[in-house]
Design an enzyme around this catalytic site. Structure first.
Site, PDB file in Angstrom:
ATOM      1  N   TRP A 102      39.103  42.966  50.798  1.00  0.00           N
ATOM      2  CA  TRP A 102      39.507  41.943  49.835  1.00  0.00           C
ATOM      3  C   TRP A 102      40.884  42.219  49.260  1.00  0.00           C
ATOM      4  O   TRP A 102      41.669  41.295  49.033  1.00  0.00           O
ATOM      5  CB  TRP A 102      38.439  41.786  48.758  1.00  0.00           C
ATOM      6  CG  TRP A 102      37.120  41.440  49.362  1.00  0.00           C
ATOM      7  CD1 TRP A 102      35.996  42.212  49.416  1.00  0.00           C
ATOM      8  CD2 TRP A 102      36.809  40.242  50.099  1.00  0.00           C
ATOM      9  NE1 TRP A 102      35.013  41.570  50.125  1.00  0.00           N
ATOM     10  CE2 TRP A 102      35.476  40.366  50.560  1.00  0.00           C
ATOM     11  CE3 TRP A 102      37.519  39.083  50.414  1.00  0.00           C
ATOM     12  CZ2 TRP A 102      34.846  39.380  51.305  1.00  0.00           C
ATOM     13  CZ3 TRP A 102      36.894  38.086  51.155  1.00  0.00           C
ATOM     14  CH2 TRP A 102      35.568  38.241  51.590  1.00  0.00           C
ATOM     15  N   ASP A 169      40.862  42.796  40.439  1.00  0.00           N
ATOM     16  CA  ASP A 169      39.776  42.018  41.029  1.00  0.00           C
ATOM     17  C   ASP A 169      38.486  42.794  40.781  1.00  0.00           C
ATOM     18  O   ASP A 169      38.270  43.856  41.369  1.00  0.00           O
ATOM     19  CB  ASP A 169      40.028  41.829  42.525  1.00  0.00           C
ATOM     20  CG  ASP A 169      38.897  41.107  43.246  1.00  0.00           C
ATOM     21  OD1 ASP A 169      37.880  40.780  42.609  1.00  0.00           O
ATOM     22  OD2 ASP A 169      39.032  40.883  44.469  1.00  0.00           O
ATOM     23  N   LYS A 193      28.748  37.897  42.878  1.00  0.00           N
ATOM     24  CA  LYS A 193      28.438  39.296  43.140  1.00  0.00           C
ATOM     25  C   LYS A 193      27.601  39.937  42.038  1.00  0.00           C
ATOM     26  O   LYS A 193      26.784  40.802  42.299  1.00  0.00           O
ATOM     27  CB  LYS A 193      29.734  40.096  43.310  1.00  0.00           C
ATOM     28  CG  LYS A 193      30.576  39.690  44.507  1.00  0.00           C
ATOM     29  CD  LYS A 193      29.897  39.989  45.829  1.00  0.00           C
ATOM     30  CE  LYS A 193      30.812  39.701  46.996  1.00  0.00           C
ATOM     31  NZ  LYS A 193      30.152  39.960  48.289  1.00  0.00           N
TER      32      LYS A 193
END
Length: 352
Positions: A102, A169, A193
């Site tokens: 990511w 993030d 998540k």
């Protein structure tokens, strides 16, 4: 049979949250209307949005500290572009720490807008550790990091000490552990998540850092536009925001982040202890960088794979196969995962 949901995302959610959410889909607030068919401008839903944003700032201890909370769309993937659009001047430099899939995607998007320097990376070891002892260039505008790496099972224990803007993030470990969240200028996290269903993205941003790039930013990508419209610039993802609000209420009732951190540590310690003591298993991530959210491990004897797979399936374990980039197994033990489910997995590992 009870299912034990170790899926990496969409995540496990508390049963009481799912019950309340399902009731709201049928009849919300006694309106005899569904949550997902009322106007997002109605007083009933505006109250949901405001409460959700207030809970975010309260739980992160950022209330009255100059931060705004936003519920947007597009996932963390859109934030990969929105961050440089809003923070990176045309002649500025963005610096990134590359710790997984990511973060590498975030780097790719940022490079579309300007000068990007990767100041540290663990790519050469298939992201099995968190880089340390890197230097942040004096001409950097911001530093971007990823707090938890879902695929590879690593997690940052310390964050860059810098006078530059710090962006993180936190998609896969938001609200899971106590941190000084005021050290960050911008935090973003896909809800799916550790907070709610897919469809909304949380952004927490220090107001004073915006409007300084000199760029002309498209309205949908401009944080200042979304702040001025209170996350209502376009029709918001009503159901994901509502479920996220319920999850945050649930978290607050457990004692907030301090309360859930103790539970998360107990779950992770239980599972890692078995991995380290059982000769049939080995961890993937470096021990000092192990994630308390996503536990990655492999078998030391591949001939046991068929037997092990049949055993965990037989007791109702779901979503434990590792990502193709790593192989083996990945047990995602997000906030709503009860320690009893972790014990079921450990018992299977012991019995192999």
């Amino acid at each position: 049979m009870k299912k034990h949901n170790f899926s990496a995302g969409p995540c496990i959610l508390p049963k009481e949250v799912l019950k309340k959410a399902s009731e709201a889909v049928i009849n919300f607030n006694g309106l005899d209307l569904s949550l997902i068919e009322i106007s997002h401008r109605s007083a009933d839903f505006v109250a949901v949005m405001e409460h959700a944003k207030d809970l975010v700032l309260e739980l992160l201890d950022l209330k009255d500290k100059g931060y705004s909370a936003l519920f947007l769309q597009g996932g963390a993937s859109l934030e990969f572009l929105m961050v440089p659009y809003n923070l990176l001047p045309e002649n500025g430099k963005a610096t990134y720490i590359d710790t997984g899939t990511w973060s590498s995607k975030a780097i790719k998007e940022a490079k579309l807008l300007g000068n990007v320097e990767v100041i540290a990376s663990s790519k050469e070891s298939n992201y099995s550790y968190i880089p340390k002892n890197y230097e942040i260039p004096s001409d950097a505008t911001y530093v971007h990091c990823t707090s938890n790496n879902t695929i590879f099972g690593t997690q940052m224990k310390e964050f860059p000490k810098t006078d530059k803007l710090l962006v993180c993030d936190m998609s896969s470990d938001i609200f899971s552990r106590q941190l000084d969240f005021s050290q960050f200028d911008l935090i973003y996290a896909g809800a799916q998540k550790n907070m709610g269903p897919a469809g909304t993205t949380l952004v927490v941003i220090k107001d004073e850092i915006l409007g300084k790039t000199g760029r002309k930013i498209p309205s949908m990508l401009d944080y200042q536009v979304h702040i001025s419209k209170e996350s209502m610039f376009n029709t918001p993802p009503v159901f994901p925001v509502y479920v996220s609000m319920l999850t945050l209420e649930w978290l607050k009732s457990l004692g907030g982040i301090a309360g859930i951190e103790k539970v998360n540590e107990a779950k992770a310690n239980l599972l890692y202890a078995e991995i380290d003591s059982n000769p049939l298993f080995q961890g993937v991530a470096n021990k000092e960088d192990r994630s308390f959210m996503n536990v990655t491990f492999t078998l030391t004897d591949d001939s046991k794979k068929e037997q092990f797979d049949s055993m965990w399936k037989a007791v109702g374990i779901s979503g434990i196969n590792g990502h193709r980039s790593v192989g083996g197994y990945r047990a995602s033990i997000y906030n709503a995962m009860p320690i009893e489910s972790v014990q079921v997995l450990v018992d299977v590992m012991k019995a192999l």
